[in-house]
Scaffold this motif. Sequence first.
Motif, short mmCIF file in Angstrom:
data_model
loop_
_atom_site.label_atom_id
_atom_site.label_comp_id
_atom_site.label_asym_id
_atom_site.label_seq_id
_atom_site.Cartn_x
_atom_site.Cartn_y
_atom_site.Cartn_z
N ALA A 26 -1.59 12.34 14.73
CA ALA A 26 -0.18 12.12 14.39
C ALA A 26 0.29 13.22 13.44
O ALA A 26 -0.44 13.62 12.54
N ARG A 27 1.49 13.70 13.68
CA ARG A 27 2.11 14.63 12.75
C ARG A 27 2.78 13.76 11.69
O ARG A 27 3.58 12.87 12.04
N ILE A 28 2.46 13.99 10.43
CA ILE A 28 2.94 13.11 9.37
C ILE A 28 3.80 13.87 8.39
O ILE A 28 3.37 14.86 7.80
N ILE A 29 5.03 13.37 8.24
CA ILE A 29 5.98 13.90 7.26
C ILE A 29 6.07 12.90 6.13
O ILE A 29 6.45 11.74 6.36
N VAL B 44 3.16 15.72 -4.11
CA VAL B 44 3.25 16.64 -2.97
C VAL B 44 1.88 17.27 -2.71
O VAL B 44 1.39 17.29 -1.58
N ASP B 45 1.25 17.78 -3.77
CA ASP B 45 -0.06 18.40 -3.63
C ASP B 45 -1.08 17.41 -3.08
O ASP B 45 -1.88 17.74 -2.20
N GLN B 46 -1.05 16.19 -3.60
CA GLN B 46 -1.98 15.16 -3.16
C GLN B 46 -1.76 14.84 -1.67
O GLN B 46 -2.71 14.67 -0.92
N ALA B 47 -0.50 14.76 -1.26
CA ALA B 47 -0.18 14.46 0.14
C ALA B 47 -0.75 15.54 1.07
O ALA B 47 -1.34 15.23 2.10
N PHE B 48 -0.61 16.81 0.69
CA PHE B 48 -1.15 17.88 1.53
C PHE B 48 -2.68 17.87 1.53
O PHE B 48 -3.30 18.12 2.55
N GLU B 49 -3.28 17.56 0.39
CA GLU B 49 -4.75 17.45 0.32
C GLU B 49 -5.26 16.34 1.23
O GLU B 49 -6.33 16.45 1.82
N LEU B 50 -4.47 15.26 1.38
CA LEU B 50 -4.87 14.14 2.21
C LEU B 50 -4.57 14.35 3.69
O LEU B 50 -4.95 13.55 4.53
N GLY B 51 -3.84 15.44 4.01
CA GLY B 51 -3.64 15.78 5.41
C GLY B 51 -2.25 15.60 5.98
O GLY B 51 -2.08 15.55 7.20
N CYS B 52 -1.23 15.53 5.12
CA CYS B 52 0.13 15.46 5.69
C CYS B 52 0.49 16.82 6.28
O CYS B 52 -0.08 17.84 5.92
N ASP B 53 1.42 16.81 7.21
CA ASP B 53 1.83 18.04 7.87
C ASP B 53 3.07 18.66 7.24
O ASP B 53 3.30 19.86 7.37
N ALA B 54 3.88 17.84 6.58
CA ALA B 54 5.11 18.33 5.97
C ALA B 54 5.58 17.32 4.93
O ALA B 54 5.12 16.19 4.89
N TYR B 55 6.52 17.77 4.12
CA TYR B 55 7.05 16.97 3.03
C TYR B 55 8.56 17.14 3.02
O TYR B 55 9.06 18.26 3.14
N ALA B 56 9.28 16.04 2.91
CA ALA B 56 10.74 16.10 2.85
C ALA B 56 11.22 15.27 1.67
O ALA B 56 10.76 14.15 1.47
N SER B 57 12.10 15.85 0.88
CA SER B 57 12.62 15.11 -0.27
C SER B 57 13.88 14.36 0.12
O SER B 57 14.62 14.78 1.01
N VAL C 133 0.88 -1.17 0.00
CA VAL C 133 0.00 0.00 0.00
C VAL C 133 0.91 1.23 0.00
O VAL C 133 1.79 1.33 0.85
N ASP C 134 0.71 2.14 -0.97
CA ASP C 134 1.62 3.29 -1.03
C ASP C 134 1.34 4.29 0.09
O ASP C 134 0.31 4.23 0.76
N GLY C 135 2.30 5.18 0.31
CA GLY C 135 2.23 6.12 1.41
C GLY C 135 1.03 7.06 1.36
O GLY C 135 0.51 7.44 2.41
N LEU C 136 0.61 7.43 0.17
CA LEU C 136 -0.55 8.31 0.06
C LEU C 136 -1.82 7.61 0.56
O LEU C 136 -2.63 8.22 1.27
N MET C 137 -1.97 6.34 0.23
CA MET C 137 -3.14 5.60 0.70
C MET C 137 -3.06 5.39 2.21
O MET C 137 -4.06 5.48 2.91
N VAL C 138 -1.85 5.11 2.72
CA VAL C 138 -1.66 4.97 4.16
C VAL C 138 -2.07 6.26 4.87
O VAL C 138 -2.81 6.24 5.86
N LEU C 139 -1.63 7.38 4.33
CA LEU C 139 -1.98 8.69 4.90
C LEU C 139 -3.50 8.88 4.92
O LEU C 139 -4.07 9.28 5.94
N LYS C 140 -4.14 8.57 3.81
CA LYS C 140 -5.60 8.70 3.72
C LYS C 140 -6.29 7.83 4.77
O LYS C 140 -7.20 8.29 5.47
N ILE C 141 -5.85 6.60 4.90
CA ILE C 141 -6.46 5.67 5.87
C ILE C 141 -6.26 6.15 7.30
O ILE C 141 -7.18 6.12 8.12
N ILE C 142 -5.06 6.63 7.60
CA ILE C 142 -4.78 7.12 8.96
C ILE C 142 -5.67 8.31 9.30
O ILE C 142 -6.27 8.36 10.38
N ARG C 143 -5.79 9.24 8.39
CA ARG C 143 -6.64 10.41 8.65
C ARG C 143 -8.11 10.00 8.80
O ARG C 143 -8.84 10.55 9.63
N GLU C 144 -8.55 9.01 8.02
CA GLU C 144 -9.93 8.52 8.16
C GLU C 144 -10.13 7.83 9.51
O GLU C 144 -11.17 8.02 10.15
#
Length: 131
Positions: free
Chosen positions: A85-88, A99-112, A61-72
């Motif tokens: 949880a604060r999610i990077i 990046v845009d999708q991650a912020f729309e799903l509720g991440c708090d920060a992004y690191a490359s 399961v990719d990180g974006l889906m994990v993020l979505k599930i956690i926020r749900e």
Amino acid sequence: MRILIAEDDRLSCTFLTEFLQEYGQCDTADNGLETIDKYVEALKNGEPYDLMCLDIMMPKVDGLMVLKIIRELESRHHVAAEKQARIIMMTAIADMDYVDQAFELGCDAYASKPIEIAQVQEVMQDLGLIS
């Protein structure tokens, strides 16, 4: 502080664990399903993660889906915003759509990647996790 590092690259996982263990207890997961399982277990035990570092490109399961599930799950369990949880999100992909999708799903920060310690520390300070 409880920290979950979700990273399928062993070298990156080891690097993050060695750096972050100075701030709290670190657990690791090497795929999206394991990440969700560990999150649910922590929530069920009343010991939720304060910080999660999620790789976007993980097996199963990719990180974006994990993020979505956690926020749900947080919403379903009525976790107050300040207790969520604060999610990077972390990735080597330089695609702004991710990046845009991650912020729309509720991440708090992004690191490359490659991850820089100073960058992660700055993000942790901005999120109020360290001073």
